[in-house]
Design an enzyme around this catalytic site. Sequence first.
Site, short mmCIF file in Angstrom:
data_model
loop_
_atom_site.label_atom_id
_atom_site.label_comp_id
_atom_site.label_asym_id
_atom_site.label_seq_id
_atom_site.Cartn_x
_atom_site.Cartn_y
_atom_site.Cartn_z
N CYS A 72 46.60 106.34 -22.65
CA CYS A 72 46.39 107.74 -23.13
C CYS A 72 47.20 108.57 -22.32
CB CYS A 72 44.86 108.23 -23.46
SG CYS A 72 44.91 109.88 -23.61
N CYS A 75 44.61 111.18 -20.52
CA CYS A 75 43.61 110.74 -19.61
C CYS A 75 44.60 110.36 -18.51
CB CYS A 75 43.37 109.32 -20.09
SG CYS A 75 42.25 109.33 -21.78
#
Length: 787
Positions: A72, A75
């Site tokens: 991600c 992230c």
Amino acid sequence: MARRGGRATSRIPGEMSQVARWCACLLVLCSAAQAGLYTASDQIVLLSPDSVEAVMVNSTAAVLAEFYASWCGHCIAFSPVYKSLATDIREWKPAVQLAAVDCAAEENRKLCTDFSIRAYPTIKFFHAYSKADSTGASFRASSHDVAVLRHRVIDKLENHQEPWPPACPPLEPTSQAEIDSFFETNNVQHLALIFEDSKSYVGREVTLDLLQFENVAVRRVLSSEEALVNKLQVTEFPSCYLYSAAGNSSRLRVNMEARVFYSYALQRLPGVVRSGKPPPVNEAVLINRTEEQWRPFNRSRVYMADLESVLHYSLRVELAAHTLIRGQDLTALRKYISVLTKFFPGRPVVMNLLDYVNTRLQNHTDKEISYETFREWLDNTDQSADTALPEGVRWVGCQGSQPHLRRYPCGMWTLFHVLTVQAKSIGGTDPQEVLSAMRNYVHSFFGCRDCAEHFEIMARESLVEVNTFPAAVLWLWSRHNRVNNRVAGALSEDPNFPKVQWPSPEMCPTCHTVKENGEHRWIPEQVLPFLLSHFSSSSILTDYLEDEDHILKKQQEKHEGRQRALEAQKHLDRNTREALDSIPHPLPPKPTLQEEEEEEEEEEEEEEEEEKAPQETKPWPKREVGVAGVQRRRRASFVGVRMRELQEEIVDLDMFVNQHYGAKALASNRVKRRSLQRNKDREPGPVFGLGIELDAGLGMVALQPVEQDYEPDVGRRRKRELTGRFYNREEERGHGGRWMSALSIGFSRVDVSLCVILYFLSSMCLLAMYLFFKNRLRLRRFKVSLT
């Protein structure tokens, strides 16, 4: 235990220490695992299906957990912020700790599903003593500001439901009534009162920062608490005052009225110590200790004695664990010595030694090198002039209050800083040269393998970004502070030298500042000049150094002692070889009493036979076999037997006398040699003795010439005796006689005669049997013809 409202107002250091130890053990258990975006060195607990229950279920501390996917993008962008938050609130661990789990990992997918995770990243707050079926409370992490996230953690703690985390102190404002009775219910040495506005988080942050320290308590006082404000005459908010049991107060002097300065100053108060750690040792006690000499020093200076001690330990102790250095390790060693030769600001004798070792190492063409060879170079076995490295350690600035604290790790960090600063000052060619050499050395040789792993992780993350010499100096400084943050409170921390963010505000006030929101910030433009000045060669003190002449003298004495030892060893080896060459064949074993009696009986029988023998024969003296200086016995065999000329005499063997048939006698007794000669043939001539061994039952003997200087043996010895007679014959022997001489070796005349008689009898027997069966067959044919 601290409580708010109905909660108690005192802290229990023992319980806090137990929680801290539990957290440390948990970090150790999780250190082997590495999530996709985080490592164990980030002070973040890495969750897995095996560890999640121990961390989050029925825990005494609240847990802030991030559920993310390593693929991600958001992230990945948020991970540095989460790492910074973990570093920022590391002292809050007994009350709240940070965790993370990678939902992209196959083994963690069911775990993330159980916590209802559908988007990444998702951060949840788990209260202390959470149940197994708890899915946590939502935690808003929309901001990438560490201060905002820290304040949200405080809000979660203040709104914590019962039961309250036992290690967490009270976070609500205090009152005049509580302060008046505080010392009656709390056994602490210092009480710090932080006066602030209602919207300020400084008081609560400092309270949690001091969570793991004993003998100090922190309470926040709002500006609306007029009784205390007027009593202490507080005019600035925020400000910090120290309040005593007698009711006296004094303002805490700091460079700036901010959280980090308050926390640092309070942690340095007399008697304040980290929970579970021994109190600092008074310097007077250290000086008076007899088990180890304490050297007073200036904590703000660098000492050459520490740098030389690091070289000794690194090159003579740490490298000695590698008996053979090859491959990448040999490359790392070459780079390490090369960097030391270029940038180490040592004394002339030390620099000459480094140049000498570097030359020998660079010219070494083999793919491997033994440490013994490298050690000979360090010891300057060639005795080059003014070349030596002091042996032993003399720690000064890196002394520890205990023999196992600080010292070599402190000295290694100091050496790293000095080398990076020297590369910047004298002008190197590669900004990463020093850092790369240090990285390879730590990876290949540094004894603490966990430390080497953490250093490698830091280097892998960002070392490639270093492209200037100032950047190299600042990179090492920032990573050093990162390590100090990680190991603060560990068992390796010296209570006299706690791990802090360095340089401290006292050492470099201009290196620190605060942002508009009160957050601490380093000023790199001020940190770099401080580092260049602090670690420059001109600032290094030479106190406590060993005199160069004394170093060279000790090296010369060591070399001479080694030479004497080598000569003594060579002399010993030469004497040993000479002794081995002069050692004769082993003497026969000493006869037992029974064997001596049997030998006496044999000799008596021999004398009786000699008396009965004809007067014209006379025995030859006996010879001792196996003694140095006397001819040795030869093994009896046909090998080496030469055919005699016709005119030569031969030996006639008559018989064995007093032969023993026991296995022991056959193995141990020897044959006594004796020759008999007629009186008329006693003129000089070729004389032969008989060397006999019973070899595999063959009974063969070999003839040996007897030396002219042979002397009779008068002692009693275990030997078999053989009596023979030597006859000279005047007639010439024919061709058949020569073959008979050869065939009769090892047999007497009686033996030959018996063989001839037996052969004749067997022939006669066969002839009689032949005639018998021939006549019987003739009679059978005759009867058949009659029928």
